[in-house]
Design a protein around this motif. Structure first.
Motif, PDB file in Angstrom:
ATOM      1  N   LYS A 113       0.671  39.190  26.032  1.00 34.43           N
ATOM      2  CA  LYS A 113      -0.622  39.523  26.618  1.00 34.43           C
ATOM      3  C   LYS A 113      -1.205  38.371  27.414  1.00 34.43           C
ATOM      4  CE  LYS A 113      -1.706  43.303  23.572  1.00 34.43           C
ATOM      5  NZ  LYS A 113      -2.182  44.473  24.323  1.00 34.43           N
ATOM      6  N   GLY A 114      -0.376  37.394  27.680  1.00 34.11           N
ATOM      7  CA  GLY A 114      -0.791  36.371  28.642  1.00 34.11           C
ATOM      8  C   GLY A 114      -1.393  35.123  28.049  1.00 34.11           C
ATOM      9  N   PHE A 115      -1.250  34.905  26.760  1.00 36.10           N
ATOM     10  CA  PHE A 115      -1.747  33.655  26.194  1.00 36.10           C
ATOM     11  C   PHE A 115      -0.796  32.523  26.584  1.00 36.10           C
ATOM     12  CE2 PHE A 115      -1.762  30.561  22.658  1.00 36.10           C
ATOM     13  CZ  PHE A 115      -3.030  30.047  22.873  1.00 36.10           C
ATOM     14  N   GLU A 116      -1.341  31.515  27.276  1.00 34.03           N
ATOM     15  CA  GLU A 116      -0.496  30.418  27.776  1.00 34.03           C
ATOM     16  C   GLU A 116      -0.770  29.103  27.073  1.00 34.03           C
ATOM     17  OE1 GLU A 116      -1.548  30.336  31.868  1.00 34.03           O
ATOM     18  OE2 GLU A 116      -0.568  32.261  32.314  1.00 34.03           O
ATOM     19  N   GLY A 117      -1.735  29.105  26.161  1.00 35.42           N
ATOM     20  CA  GLY A 117      -2.089  27.848  25.497  1.00 35.42           C
ATOM     21  C   GLY A 117      -1.072  27.449  24.443  1.00 35.42           C
ATOM     22  N   SER A 118      -1.488  26.552  23.561  1.00 30.15           N
ATOM     23  CA  SER A 118      -0.538  26.076  22.546  1.00 30.15           C
ATOM     24  C   SER A 118      -0.560  27.001  21.339  1.00 30.15           C
ATOM     25  CB  SER A 118      -0.878  24.638  22.145  1.00 30.15           C
ATOM     26  OG  SER A 118      -1.923  24.639  21.188  1.00 30.15           O
ATOM     27  N   LEU A 119       0.616  27.201  20.817  1.00 28.39           N
ATOM     28  CA  LEU A 119       0.780  28.126  19.699  1.00 28.39           C
ATOM     29  C   LEU A 119       1.525  27.367  18.605  1.00 28.39           C
ATOM     30  CD1 LEU A 119       0.430  31.093  18.846  1.00 28.39           C
ATOM     31  CD2 LEU A 119       2.546  31.621  20.053  1.00 28.39           C
ATOM     32  N   THR A 120       0.935  27.342  17.403  1.00 28.49           N
ATOM     33  CA  THR A 120       1.593  26.658  16.287  1.00 28.49           C
ATOM     34  C   THR A 120       1.857  27.662  15.183  1.00 28.49           C
ATOM     35  OG1 THR A 120       0.355  24.670  16.829  1.00 28.49           O
ATOM     36  CG2 THR A 120       1.413  24.725  14.670  1.00 28.49           C
ATOM     37  N   MET A 121       3.089  27.691  14.724  1.00 27.06           N
ATOM     38  CA  MET A 121       3.477  28.611  13.651  1.00 27.06           C
ATOM     39  C   MET A 121       3.715  27.780  12.388  1.00 27.06           C
ATOM     40  SD  MET A 121       3.785  31.596  15.248  1.00 27.06           S
ATOM     41  CE  MET A 121       4.731  32.582  14.083  1.00 27.06           C
ATOM     42  N   ILE A 122       2.946  28.085  11.342  1.00 26.65           N
ATOM     43  CA  ILE A 122       3.077  27.348  10.089  1.00 26.65           C
ATOM     44  C   ILE A 122       3.683  28.269   9.037  1.00 26.65           C
ATOM     45  CG2 ILE A 122       1.769  26.202   8.245  1.00 26.65           C
ATOM     46  CD1 ILE A 122      -0.343  25.560  10.465  1.00 26.65           C
ATOM     47  N   GLY A 123       4.732  27.791   8.386  1.00 31.79           N
ATOM     48  CA  GLY A 123       5.354  28.634   7.365  1.00 31.79           C
ATOM     49  C   GLY A 123       5.849  27.805   6.201  1.00 31.79           C
ATOM     50  N   ASP A 124       5.734  28.339   4.995  1.00 34.12           N
ATOM     51  CA  ASP A 124       6.136  27.547   3.834  1.00 34.12           C
ATOM     52  C   ASP A 124       7.644  27.558   3.607  1.00 34.12           C
ATOM     53  OD1 ASP A 124       6.150  30.195   3.102  1.00 34.12           O
ATOM     54  OD2 ASP A 124       5.361  29.872   1.091  1.00 34.12           O
ATOM     55  N   GLU A 125       8.328  28.558   4.145  1.00 31.83           N
ATOM     56  CA  GLU A 125       9.782  28.566   3.973  1.00 31.83           C
ATOM     57  C   GLU A 125      10.423  27.783   5.114  1.00 31.83           C
ATOM     58  OE1 GLU A 125      11.847  32.130   2.515  1.00 31.83           O
ATOM     59  OE2 GLU A 125       9.911  33.109   2.658  1.00 31.83           O
ATOM     60  N   PRO A 126      11.588  27.178   4.828  1.00 26.96           N
ATOM     61  CA  PRO A 126      12.178  26.300   5.837  1.00 26.96           C
ATOM     62  C   PRO A 126      12.751  27.032   7.055  1.00 26.96           C
ATOM     63  CG  PRO A 126      13.557  26.400   3.864  1.00 26.96           C
ATOM     64  CD  PRO A 126      12.302  27.124   3.545  1.00 26.96           C
ATOM     65  N   GLY A 127      13.229  28.261   6.874  1.00 30.62           N
ATOM     66  CA  GLY A 127      13.945  28.919   7.969  1.00 30.62           C
ATOM     67  C   GLY A 127      13.030  29.692   8.892  1.00 30.62           C
ATOM     68  N   GLU A 128      13.609  30.227   9.927  1.00 30.35           N
ATOM     69  CA  GLU A 128      12.862  31.046  10.865  1.00 30.35           C
ATOM     70  C   GLU A 128      12.603  32.436  10.277  1.00 30.35           C
ATOM     71  OE1 GLU A 128      14.008  31.049  14.839  1.00 30.35           O
ATOM     72  OE2 GLU A 128      13.925  28.879  15.005  1.00 30.35           O
ATOM     73  N   PRO A 129      11.698  33.192  10.885  1.00 29.90           N
ATOM     74  CA  PRO A 129      11.324  34.494  10.314  1.00 29.90           C
ATOM     75  C   PRO A 129      12.517  35.421  10.098  1.00 29.90           C
ATOM     76  CG  PRO A 129       9.835  33.906  12.089  1.00 29.90           C
ATOM     77  CD  PRO A 129      10.905  32.872  12.087  1.00 29.90           C
ATOM     78  N   TYR A 130      12.523  36.074   8.958  1.00 27.22           N
ATOM     79  CA  TYR A 130      13.625  36.988   8.641  1.00 27.22           C
ATOM     80  C   TYR A 130      13.060  38.295   8.124  1.00 27.22           C
ATOM     81  CZ  TYR A 130      12.695  35.213   3.934  1.00 27.22           C
ATOM     82  OH  TYR A 130      12.082  34.854   2.768  1.00 27.22           O
TER      83      TYR A 130
ATOM     84  N   ASP B 265       7.620  30.424  22.459  1.00 25.14           N
ATOM     85  CA  ASP B 265       7.313  29.056  22.889  1.00 25.14           C
ATOM     86  C   ASP B 265       6.262  28.416  21.991  1.00 25.14           C
ATOM     87  OD1 ASP B 265       7.210  26.719  24.326  1.00 25.14           O
ATOM     88  OD2 ASP B 265       5.818  27.513  25.833  1.00 25.14           O
ATOM     89  N   ALA B 266       6.596  28.288  20.720  1.00 19.52           N
ATOM     90  CA  ALA B 266       5.631  27.777  19.746  1.00 19.52           C
ATOM     91  C   ALA B 266       6.115  26.454  19.157  1.00 19.52           C
ATOM     92  CB  ALA B 266       5.440  28.799  18.626  1.00 19.52           C
ATOM     93  N   THR B 267       5.168  25.721  18.595  1.00 23.40           N
ATOM     94  CA  THR B 267       5.526  24.585  17.747  1.00 23.40           C
ATOM     95  C   THR B 267       5.678  25.129  16.334  1.00 23.40           C
ATOM     96  OG1 THR B 267       4.123  23.203  19.122  1.00 23.40           O
ATOM     97  CG2 THR B 267       4.764  22.306  16.974  1.00 23.40           C
ATOM     98  N   TRP B 268       6.842  24.959  15.769  1.00 23.04           N
ATOM     99  CA  TRP B 268       7.106  25.520  14.443  1.00 23.04           C
ATOM    100  C   TRP B 268       6.913  24.432  13.398  1.00 23.04           C
ATOM    101  CZ3 TRP B 268       8.423  30.709  13.736  1.00 23.04           C
ATOM    102  CH2 TRP B 268       8.668  31.434  14.910  1.00 23.04           C
ATOM    103  N   ARG B 269       6.032  24.680  12.438  1.00 22.30           N
ATOM    104  CA  ARG B 269       5.850  23.764  11.317  1.00 22.30           C
ATOM    105  C   ARG B 269       6.360  24.490  10.085  1.00 22.30           C
ATOM    106  NH1 ARG B 269       2.010  19.634  12.518  1.00 22.30           N
ATOM    107  NH2 ARG B 269       2.759  18.807  10.550  1.00 22.30           N
ATOM    108  N   LEU B 270       7.661  24.440   9.885  1.00 18.38           N
ATOM    109  CA  LEU B 270       8.257  25.232   8.808  1.00 18.38           C
ATOM    110  C   LEU B 270       8.564  24.360   7.592  1.00 18.38           C
ATOM    111  CD1 LEU B 270      10.642  27.446  10.964  1.00 18.38           C
ATOM    112  CD2 LEU B 270       8.380  28.011  10.038  1.00 18.38           C
ATOM    113  N   GLY B 271       8.573  25.001   6.436  1.00 19.18           N
ATOM    114  CA  GLY B 271       8.867  24.293   5.199  1.00 19.18           C
ATOM    115  C   GLY B 271       7.662  23.547   4.632  1.00 19.18           C
ATOM    116  N   VAL B 272       6.519  23.732   5.257  1.00 15.74           N
ATOM    117  CA  VAL B 272       5.293  23.084   4.762  1.00 15.74           C
ATOM    118  C   VAL B 272       4.204  24.139   4.636  1.00 15.74           C
ATOM    119  CG1 VAL B 272       3.676  21.178   5.106  1.00 15.74           C
ATOM    120  CG2 VAL B 272       5.906  21.144   6.246  1.00 15.74           C
ATOM    121  N   PRO B 273       3.758  24.424   3.421  1.00 16.52           N
ATOM    122  CA  PRO B 273       2.697  25.433   3.313  1.00 16.52           C
ATOM    123  C   PRO B 273       1.350  24.904   3.782  1.00 16.52           C
ATOM    124  CG  PRO B 273       3.327  24.596   1.144  1.00 16.52           C
ATOM    125  CD  PRO B 273       4.231  23.926   2.138  1.00 16.52           C
ATOM    126  N   ALA B 274       0.512  25.817   4.218  1.00 13.31           N
ATOM    127  CA  ALA B 274      -0.878  25.462   4.496  1.00 13.31           C
ATOM    128  C   ALA B 274      -1.558  25.233   3.153  1.00 13.31           C
ATOM    129  CB  ALA B 274      -1.555  26.598   5.253  1.00 13.31           C
TER     130      ALA B 274
END
Lengths: 412, 477
Positions: B49-66, B94-103
Motif C-alpha cells: 500500500k505504498g509505505f516506504e519508511g523503515s519497517l522493523t520486524m521483531i520476533g522471539d523465535e530465531p527463524g523467519e516466519p513459518y 524490505d524490513a530490518t529483522w530483529r529475530l530471536g529477541v522477544p519484546a
C-alpha cells in the motif's frame, strides 16, 4: 421486434463475441422472460447460487419439465443411461463422485494427473511434429481436438482407434446441452438418448473386457475396485464413463483453442510466455476467466422459493448461471474485458464452484498449460488467418470450429 | 532493572495536518512485534500500500516466519519437515529483522518498544502481533520430564516428530481439542497406540458442543484411539532417568506412556505489555473494529494496532462482543486491515468484519466451521447425516443462525456463511438437497457448562469493556 436477450445469447451470430450481450444482461442480475429460465449473470450472485443447497442439479425437480420450451427433454427413455453425477444431487452425487475420484485425485490417487505429464508432453510433441504445412494449420483439427481426445482415451482405457465412433455420439450429446429454442425438444431429446444408449453399449463392451483383463486405466479400476462406498453398478459405471469421456473431450479442446486465439490477439503476452514459461500457470487461470469453455450452466432448479437481489424465484424454476458473464463482472474484476495474466486474486467461475466444480480441472489445467507453452515456444511467428474464426453452434460449450493460423516454421 | 516509561518524547509524526500521512508513508517508522503469519502479512500489506519508511520486524523465535497448520498434521506424519514450512512471501518487505529477541516492554508515551536484550526501537506506528503460546503443563517439574511435549512452534513440531519416528510404545494426549485430536490422528496413522484424556464429555466439545463431540468421539474410537472422557490427568510420573513413564488420571487409572503431548489450549502473549498502560490482558489486546488498540482507560490509541491471535475486536454479528480467534484466516485478514488502517486517514479506515472460519483435518475427515458455533445453543443437521459423518450442522442462537460446521461437506459452507452474515432465522425453514430425516428438527447443541473448564475453544467472547474486569494489568495466566 428486437430479439430477446435469451435468444441473443443463443443466436449463433453472436457467438464470436457474446460479451456485449452479457454486459446488457448484467444490468438485470436476475433476468427473466416469460416462460423462460431465470438467468443469473453477475459474479457474486452466481457464486452464491453455486453453493446454495436449495438449488438442485437434478432435472427431475423442475416443476414444469416439458412445459418450458427451453427446458431440456427430461423423460428418460426405456434403456437409456441414468444421469451422470453432473446431473445428480447429494447424497447420490457425492457417492458417485467420490467413487470416481478415488482413481483420479487425492487422497487416494494424488499423483495420477501429474504422473501423466511426460506422456502428455509426448502427445503434444507428436502432434506439433506432425504438422506438415506450417503455412496452413487448422489448430482445432490438427491439435486442440486430437490432444485431449488422446489423453482421455489413455486415461480411461478407451482404444484411440474407436475415436470416430464415439466422436459422433459425443457431438450429438454436446449439442444436446445447447438449449436451442428453435429445435424440437422431443426430437433433440430422442437423438441425445439414442446417442447415450449407443455410447453406453459401446462402453459396456469395453468394461466387460476390462473386467476380464484389467489394466491400469480408470475404466478397469472403476470396474474392479471396491472402496468404502462399495462398487458402482454397471449402469452407474456406464453413465460415469460416458460423462468422463464426453467432458474430457468437449471442453479442453475449446480451452486450448480459445487460449491460442487469445494469445494471437495479445502478441505481447505470447512474447512474454516464450520468455517466461512459468507465466503459463496464471495465464491459464486468466484464460478460464476471460474465455471459459463452459459459458453457462443451464440446468439448475430451485427447490424452494429463493430470493436473489430482491427477486423471488419460485420453487421449481429453471436457472441459468452465466459463468462467462460473471467472469467479466466489473464489480468483481477490474478492467474485466482486459486479458491480464498478472491479475491478482483471480477467483474465476470458469470451472464452476461448489460440489459440481469441474471434476477434471487438474487435468484440464495441465493439458492447457502444456499445450499453450509448447505452441508458444515452437511456432515461429504465428498469425491468425481469420479473426474471428468460425464458431461451433453451441452457446454452452463455446469455441471455434476451426482456427486457421499460419506460421513461418516449426522449431524443434 | 524496572523500565520506566519516561524517556524523552522523540520526534513525533503528526497524525493530522497537511501531508502528515504522506510524510508517515514516506519516512515514518513502523515496528511490527511478532514475526509470524499476521506480522508478515501486515508487513507485506504495508509495502503493497505504498509505505516506504523503515519497517522493523521483531520476533522471539530465531527463524523467519513459518506456517503452523502443517506442524500438527504432515510434520507429525513424517510427510513434511518442520524446518521446511516457511511462509511463502507475497512480496518483498524490505524490513530490518530483529529475530530471536522477544519484546519486553512498551513505552507508549515515548513510542518505544524495549527488547529483552535491552535495545529500544522507536516507532511512529506499532503493530502488535505476538500471538499465543502453548499452555504448558502446570506442574513445572513434571513438564520438564523427557517425553513431555507441547505443540506450537516449529521446534516443538520437529522434536515431537522425531520422537514419534522413534516408535514410542504409547502417546498420551492431554486435551481433545482440535490440536490434540490432530495429534492423536497423526499417531494412529503412524500405527502408534494413543490415549486421549479429555476433561469434557467428548473431544471438540468446547468448540462444537456435545452433538458433534459424539461424532468426534466415534471417529477417535473407530481409529483405535483409547479415548477417556470426563477425566483429568492428575500427575505425570517419570523414571529414574527423568523420562516420563506414566500418567495418573482422576478416575484412579494409570496410563503407561513414554510420550505425553500437552494440548490444553493457548495463552496470549501479552505479559510484556504489563505496566505499559495498554488494554492488554489474558484475553488479548482489546481493539476497536479497525484494530486500533485501547489503553486501559478504554480510550483508543491512534498509533498502536493489534492483529492475529493476540487481538480481540468487537464484532457486530456477534453482539459487538469482543472476539478473539486463533484462526489462520483471521490472522491474515486482520493483518491486512490493521496495515491498511495504520497508513490511512481516519475516514478511509476499514473495519475487520470477517466471519470467523476454521478448518481441521483428522482421521481422514475434513472439518470446517464458520461463524461462532460455540455461541450456539441449538444445532440442526441441515445436510447429510451424523451417522455417515458427512454433514453440515447449523448452530442457532436466539432464533438466528450463528455458526455452522461441516464434516466432509465443506463446499456448502459459503452458503451458511451468508446465512450468518444476513442474520437468517434459525432453524432454517427451507428444503435443501441432501436433507435427512434426522435433520428435520433442531437439537440442543449440548455445550458444556462454561463454568466447568474444558480445554479452551478456539474462539472466546468477552464483554464490552475494553479492559474488562480490571483496570490495572495483572499478568494472571
Amino acid at each position: 421486434m428486437t430479439q430477446s436477450l435469451l435468444h441473443q445469447i443463443l443466436d449463433h451470430a453472436n457467438r464470436a463475441d457474446p460479451y456485449p450481450i452479457y454486459e446488457e444482461l448484467r444490468k438485470t442480475p436476475v433476468h427473466h422472460e416469460d416462460g423462460g429460465p431465470y438467468v443469473i449473470s453477475t459474479y457474486y450472485e452466481i457464486r452464491s447460487l453455486l453453493h446454495d443447497p436449495r438449488i438442485s442439479s437434478d432435472a427431475r425437480n423442475l416443476a414444469s419439465a416439458g412445459a418450458d420450451p427451453l427446458a431440456e427433454e427430461t423423460t428418460p427413455q426405456e434403456g437409456a443411461l441414468p444421469p451422470g453425477f453432473l446431473k445428480l444431487d447429494p447424497p447420490e452425487h457425492d457417492r458417485m463422485r467420490r467413487m470416481t475420484n478415488r482413481h483420479f485425485g487425492p487422497p487416494h490417487s494424488p499423483r495420477r494427473v501429474d504422473d501423466m505429464r511426460p506422456e502428455l508432453h509426448d502427445i503434444v510433441d507428436g502432434l506439433i511434429a506432425g504438422i506438415d504445412d506450417p503455412g496452413r494449420i487448422d489448430l482445432v483439427e490438427q491439435f486442440s481436438y486430437p490432444f485431449p481426445v488422446t489423453v482421455i482415451c489413455r486415461l480411461l482405457g478407451v482404444p484411440r482407434e474407436d475415436e470416430s465412433r464415439f466422436h459422433t455420439w459425443a457431438d450429438t450429446l454436446a449439442a444436446s446441452l445447447d438449449p436451442d429454442p428453435d429445435a424440437d425438444p422431443a426430437e433433440r431429446g430422442k437423438g441425445a438418448n439414442e446417442a447415450r444408449m449407443e455410447l453406453g453399449m459401446y462402453l459396456a463392451g469395453l468394461i466387460e473386457e476390462r473386467r476380464k483383463n484389467p489394466g491400469d486405466d480408470m475404466l478397469s479400476q472403476l470396474a474392479t475396485s471396491r472402496g468404502e462406498d462399495g462398487q458402482m453398478t454397471t449402469m452407474e459405471l456406464l453413465s460415469t464413463a460416458a460423462l468422463l469421456l464426453i467432458a474430457g473431450h468437449e471442453t479442453t479442446v475449446n480451452l486450448i483453442t480459445n487460449g491460442m486465439l487469445t494469445l494471437l490477439r495479445n502478441p505481447d503476452v505470447l512474447q512474454r510466455l516464450r520468455a517466461e514459461p512459468k507465466l503459463v500457470v496464471p495465464l491459464v487461470e486468466e484464460l478460464l476467466r476471460f474465455e471459459p469453455p463452459v459459458q453457462l450452466l443451464p440446468q439448475r432448479t430451485t427447490l424452494a422459493d429463493i430470493e436473489v437481489r430482491g427477486v423471488t424465484i419460485p420453487k421449481g424454476s429453471s436457472l441459468w448461471l452465466v459463468l462467462a458473464s460473471g467472469n467479466r463482472d466489473p464489480l468483481r474484476f477490474e478492467n474485466p474485458d482486459r486479458f491480464d495474466p498478472d491479475r491478482p486474486d483471480i477467483q474465476h467461475l470458469g470451472l464452476g464452484s461448489g460440489i459440481h466444480s469441474c471434476f477434471g480441472a487438474p487435468l484440464a489445467r495441465l493439458e492447457a498449460q502444456l499445450a499453450l507453452s509448447e505452441l508458444a515456444r515452437r511456432l515461429e511467428n504465428p498469425r491468425l488467418v481469420d479473426d474471428p474464426p468460425p464458431y461451433r453452434q453451441n452457446a454452452v460449450l463455446r469455441g471455434p470450429r476451426h482456427l486457421h493460423i499460419t506460421c513461418d516454421g516449426i522449431r524443434p | 532493572m524496572p523500565w520506566t516509561p519516561s524517556t524523552p518524547r522523540p520526534r513525533r509524526c503528526p497524525v493530522r495536518g497537511d501531508g502528515a500521512l504522506e510524510q508517515l508513508k514516506r519516512e515514518g517508522r513502523i515496528v511490527v512485534v511478532g514475526a509470524s503469519l499476521a506480522g508478515l502479512r501486515a508487513a507485506e500489506t504495508l509495502r503493497a500500500k505504498g509505505f516506504e519508511g523503515s519497517l522493523t520486524m521483531i520476533g522471539d523465535e530465531p527463524g523467519e516466519p513459518y506456517d503452523r497448520p502443517p506442524l500438527s498434521k504432515q510434520v507429525l506424519l513424517g510427510k513434511a519437515r518442520a524446518d521446511r514450512t516457511a511462509l511463502p512471501r507475497l512480496r518483498s518487505v524490505d524490513a530490518t529483522w530483529r529475530l530471536g529477541v522477544p519484546a519486553a516492554g512498551l513505552d507508549m508515551a515515548a513510542r518505544r518498544v524495549r527488547l529483552a536484550d535491552g535495545d529500544e526501537v522507536p516507532y511512529d506506528r506499532l503493530l502488535i502481533a505476538t500471538g499465543v503460546r502453548a499452555r504448558p503443563w502446570p506442574r513445572e517439574e513434571e513438564a520438564e520430564l523427557d517425553g513431555v511435549f507441547v505443540l506450537r512452534t516449529r521446534d516443538h513440531g520437529a522434536a515431537l516428530a522425531r520422537r514419534l519416528a522413534d516408535g514410542p510404545k504409547r502417546v498420551l494426549v492431554i486435551g481433545g481439542g482440535f490440536a490434540g485430536s490432530e495429534v492423536a490422528s497423526a499417531c494412529r496413522e503412524r500405527g502408534i497406540p494413543v490415549t486421549v484424556a479429555e476433561r469434557g464429555a467428548s473431544p471438540l466439545v468446547g468448540a462444537l458442543g456435545g452433538v458433534i463431540g459424539a461424532v468426534s468421539a466415534g471417529l477417535h474410537r473407530e481409529h483405535g484411539v483409547d479415548l477417556r472422557c470426563g477425566v483429568m490427568v492428575t500427575a505425570l510420573e517419570g523414571d529414574a532417568s527423568g523420562r516420563v513413564r506414566a500418567a495418573h488420571l482422576s478416575d484412579g487409572s494409570t496410563v503407561e506412556t513414554d510420550v505425553v503431548v500437552v494440548s490444553l489450549g493457548a495463552l496470549r502473549n501479552t505479559e510484556w505489555l504489563a505496566g505499559s498502560g495498554l488494554g492488554a490482558g489474558p484475553r488479548g489486546i482489546a481493539c476497536d473494529a479497525g484494530c486500533r488498540a485501547f489503553d486501559i482507560r478504554g480510550i483508543v490509541t491512534d498509533d498502536i494496532y493489534a492483529a492475529g491471535d493476540v487481538a480481540r475486536c468487537p464484532h457486530p454479528l456477534f453482539g459487538y462482543q469482543f472476539l478473539s480467534l486463533e484462526h489462520w484466516g483471521n490472522a491474515v485478514a486482520q493483518a491486512g486491515i490493521a496495515a491498511h488502517n495504520m497508513i490511512s486517514e481516519s475516514t478511509d479506515r476499514l473495519p475487520h468484519m470477517e466471519v470467523p472460519a476454521f478448518w481441521s483435518s483428522q482421521f481422514g475427515v475434513n472439518i470446517k466451521s464458520v461463524g461462532v458455533p460455540s455461541m450456539g445453543t441449538e444445532i440442526l443437521i441441515a445436510q447429510g447425516s451424523l451417522e455417515s459423518r458427512r454433514f453440515v450442522g447449523v448452530y442457532g442462537y436466539q432464533g438466528r443462525v450463528i455458526g455452522a460446521v461441516s464434516f466432509d461437506h465443506g463446499r456448502w459452507l459459503p452458503f451458511y456463511q451468508e446465512l450468518i452474515e444476513s442474520t437468517a432465522p434459525f432453524p432454517p425453514s427451507f428444503p435443501t438437497v441432501d436433507r435427512h430425516p434426522d435433520g428435520q428438527r433442531p437439537m440442543d447443541a449440548d455445550f458444556p457448562d462454561p463454568s466447568v473448564p474444558s480445554h479452551g475453544p478456539t474462539v472466546t467472547l468477552s464483554g464490552y469493556s475494553p479492559a474488562d474486569r480490571r483496570i490495572t494489568f495483572i499478568p494472571a495466566h
